[in-house]
Write a protein that holds these residues in place. Structure first.
Motif, mmCIF file in Angstrom:
data_model
loop_
_atom_site.group_PDB
_atom_site.id
_atom_site.type_symbol
_atom_site.label_atom_id
_atom_site.label_comp_id
_atom_site.label_asym_id
_atom_site.label_seq_id
_atom_site.Cartn_x
_atom_site.Cartn_y
_atom_site.Cartn_z
ATOM 1 N N THR A 191 0.842 -1.199 0.000
ATOM 2 C CA THR A 191 0.000 0.000 0.000
ATOM 3 C C THR A 191 0.872 1.243 0.000
ATOM 4 O OG1 THR A 191 -1.785 -1.096 1.234
ATOM 5 C CG2 THR A 191 -1.766 1.311 1.270
ATOM 6 N N GLU A 192 0.506 2.216 -0.838
ATOM 7 C CA GLU A 192 1.121 3.541 -0.777
ATOM 8 C C GLU A 192 0.010 4.552 -0.542
ATOM 9 O OE1 GLU A 192 3.746 4.625 -3.946
ATOM 10 O OE2 GLU A 192 5.022 2.861 -3.672
ATOM 11 N N LEU A 193 0.205 5.395 0.449
ATOM 12 C CA LEU A 193 -0.805 6.366 0.847
ATOM 13 C C LEU A 193 -0.211 7.766 0.772
ATOM 14 C CD1 LEU A 193 -3.683 6.694 2.045
ATOM 15 C CD2 LEU A 193 -2.646 6.490 4.303
ATOM 16 N N TYR A 194 -0.878 8.641 0.006
ATOM 17 C CA TYR A 194 -0.425 10.020 -0.150
ATOM 18 C C TYR A 194 -1.547 10.959 0.265
ATOM 19 C CZ TYR A 194 3.193 7.863 -2.997
ATOM 20 O OH TYR A 194 4.229 7.073 -3.431
ATOM 21 N N VAL A 195 -1.165 12.065 0.890
ATOM 22 C CA VAL A 195 -2.145 13.050 1.335
ATOM 23 C C VAL A 195 -1.787 14.405 0.757
ATOM 24 C CG1 VAL A 195 -3.138 14.210 3.338
ATOM 25 C CG2 VAL A 195 -2.664 11.768 3.437
ATOM 26 N N ALA A 196 -2.781 15.048 0.162
ATOM 27 C CA ALA A 196 -2.605 16.407 -0.348
ATOM 28 C C ALA A 196 -2.962 17.382 0.762
ATOM 29 C CB ALA A 196 -3.505 16.629 -1.564
ATOM 30 N N THR A 197 -2.144 18.410 0.913
ATOM 31 C CA THR A 197 -2.371 19.389 1.979
ATOM 32 C C THR A 197 -2.293 20.809 1.438
ATOM 33 O OG1 THR A 197 -0.021 19.473 2.564
ATOM 34 C CG2 THR A 197 -1.379 17.846 3.725
ATOM 35 N N ARG A 198 -2.981 21.693 2.140
ATOM 36 C CA ARG A 198 -2.808 23.120 1.883
ATOM 37 C C ARG A 198 -1.457 23.539 2.450
ATOM 38 N NH1 ARG A 198 -7.631 25.406 0.310
ATOM 39 N NH2 ARG A 198 -9.546 24.315 0.923
ATOM 40 N N ARG A 199 -1.065 24.757 2.154
ATOM 41 C CA ARG A 199 0.231 25.248 2.638
ATOM 42 C C ARG A 199 0.304 25.274 4.166
ATOM 43 N NH1 ARG A 199 2.959 24.023 -1.694
ATOM 44 N NH2 ARG A 199 2.338 25.193 -3.540
ATOM 45 N N ASP A 200 -0.870 25.395 4.826
ATOM 46 C CA ASP A 200 -0.866 25.424 6.293
ATOM 47 C C ASP A 200 -0.876 24.026 6.907
ATOM 48 O OD1 ASP A 200 -3.442 24.536 5.840
ATOM 49 O OD2 ASP A 200 -4.435 26.215 6.828
ATOM 50 N N GLY A 201 -0.835 22.995 6.047
ATOM 51 C CA GLY A 201 -0.802 21.622 6.537
ATOM 52 C C GLY A 201 -2.149 20.943 6.630
ATOM 53 N N THR A 202 -3.236 21.638 6.323
ATOM 54 C CA THR A 202 -4.565 21.041 6.372
ATOM 55 C C THR A 202 -4.719 20.009 5.268
ATOM 56 O OG1 THR A 202 -5.485 23.118 7.193
ATOM 57 C CG2 THR A 202 -7.049 21.505 6.318
ATOM 58 N N GLN B 55 -2.833 13.262 -11.810
ATOM 59 C CA GLN B 55 -1.504 13.238 -12.425
ATOM 60 C C GLN B 55 -0.482 12.639 -11.471
ATOM 61 O OE1 GLN B 55 1.245 16.832 -13.392
ATOM 62 N NE2 GLN B 55 -0.145 16.661 -15.120
ATOM 63 N N HIS B 56 -0.555 13.043 -10.206
ATOM 64 C CA HIS B 56 0.344 12.480 -9.197
ATOM 65 C C HIS B 56 0.050 10.997 -8.964
ATOM 66 C CE1 HIS B 56 2.697 15.910 -7.840
ATOM 67 N NE2 HIS B 56 1.609 16.654 -7.963
ATOM 68 N N ALA B 57 -1.236 10.642 -8.949
ATOM 69 C CA ALA B 57 -1.607 9.242 -8.720
ATOM 70 C C ALA B 57 -1.064 8.344 -9.826
ATOM 71 C CB ALA B 57 -3.125 9.113 -8.625
ATOM 72 N N LEU B 58 -1.246 8.751 -11.057
ATOM 73 C CA LEU B 58 -0.811 7.922 -12.177
ATOM 74 C C LEU B 58 0.709 7.843 -12.256
ATOM 75 C CD1 LEU B 58 -3.405 8.936 -14.912
ATOM 76 C CD2 LEU B 58 -3.330 6.830 -13.556
ATOM 77 N N ARG B 59 1.364 8.916 -11.913
ATOM 78 C CA ARG B 59 2.831 8.906 -11.930
ATOM 79 C C ARG B 59 3.360 7.852 -10.956
ATOM 80 N NH1 ARG B 59 4.226 14.416 -10.902
ATOM 81 N NH2 ARG B 59 3.712 14.758 -13.089
ATOM 82 N N ARG B 60 2.675 7.674 -9.837
ATOM 83 C CA ARG B 60 3.111 6.697 -8.833
ATOM 84 C C ARG B 60 2.547 5.301 -9.094
ATOM 85 N NH1 ARG B 60 3.386 11.653 -7.346
ATOM 86 N NH2 ARG B 60 4.834 12.351 -5.718
ATOM 87 N N ALA B 61 1.389 5.234 -9.753
ATOM 88 C CA ALA B 61 0.752 3.939 -10.015
ATOM 89 C C ALA B 61 1.505 3.130 -11.070
ATOM 90 C CB ALA B 61 -0.689 4.143 -10.460
ATOM 91 N N TRP B 62 2.074 3.825 -12.059
ATOM 92 C CA TRP B 62 2.774 3.139 -13.137
ATOM 93 C C TRP B 62 4.237 2.937 -12.764
ATOM 94 C CZ3 TRP B 62 0.796 0.700 -17.247
ATOM 95 C CH2 TRP B 62 -0.533 0.963 -17.575
ATOM 96 N N ARG B 63 4.582 1.675 -12.524
ATOM 97 C CA ARG B 63 5.964 1.300 -12.257
ATOM 98 C C ARG B 63 6.532 0.638 -13.514
ATOM 99 N NH1 ARG B 63 5.449 -1.338 -6.155
ATOM 100 N NH2 ARG B 63 5.208 0.639 -5.059
ATOM 101 N N ASP B 64 7.790 0.265 -13.472
ATOM 102 C CA ASP B 64 8.430 -0.322 -14.655
ATOM 103 C C ASP B 64 7.722 -1.588 -15.130
ATOM 104 O OD1 ASP B 64 10.271 1.691 -14.687
ATOM 105 O OD2 ASP B 64 11.843 0.546 -13.679
#
Length: 198
Positions: free
Chosen positions: A84-95, A132-141
């Motif tokens: 599993t890879e988990l990524y979180v998008a945040t505002r500049r204040d960390g929210t 765009q970020h999801a697909l960049r990480r989803a596609w491996r070699d």
């Protein structure tokens, strides 16, 4: 051909689930999508409390419920799994305002298990940045397939959004389940666009 009508019990919901796949790596965009957010990876051990809070914040209007049914130990086992890879998008204040959850458990395949932004960000073009970020990480070699599913309880534009990103529908099913507003997972006044019969 004759149609059939299947009753849905009071206190339950029925939804049409569409599965979509991408079998070739998408071409890199000529101009990166920009957004006033940053993306960070949540590494193990992930906080199940923080995850659930963000899951509710993003998925509440669409009645996302699956992760809310799990015990702390069951949820931690998924979030902290090496597949599993988990990524979180945040505002500049960390929210925290967005999530990407990728499942690499199947060899050479990636499930885009969850992707979404908080409701106030819908319709402002930020979904393209997150995808765009999801697909960049989803596609491996060795990846040959990335897949995702959505349903007609999700954001009305979700299915078209996935198709615009290059996903092709390949299967459809009907899912029935107890209404999470009836079971107490969500307050009864959330998602008013979905009729509550209980």
């Amino acid at each position: 051909m004759q149609s059939t009508l299947t009753p849905v019990p009071a206190g339950w919901l029925a939804t049409i689930v569409t599965s979509l796949e991408m079998t070739a790596r998408p071409a890199a965009p000529t101009e990166p999508v920009r957004a006033p957010f940053k993306l960070e990876r949540w590494t193990a051990p992930a906080s199940v409390e923080a995850y659930r809070a963000l899951f509710r914040k993003i998925g509440g209007p669409w009645l996302w419920f699956s992760r809310l049914l799990l015990s702390d130990a069951e949820l931690a086992a998924i979030l902290d799994a090496p597949t599993t890879e988990l990524y979180v998008a945040t505002r500049r204040d960390g929210t925290a305002i967005g999530i990407i959850e990728l499942d690499f458990a199947a060899p050479s395949q990636t499930e885009l298990a969850f992707i979404g932004l908080t409701p106030e960000l819908a319709g402002h073009g930020h979904g393209g940045w997150l995808m765009q970020h999801a697909l960049r990480r989803a596609w491996r070699d060795d990846t040959v397939r990335v897949w995702v599913h959505t349903c007609d309880l999700d954001h009305p534009g979700a299915l078209r959004f996935y198709q615009r990103q290059g996903f092709k529908p390949y299967a459809r099913a009907v899912e029935t389940f107890p209404d999470p507003r009836v079971t107490g997972l969500y307050p009864r006044d959330i998602a008013p666009h979905v009729l509550l019969l209980a």
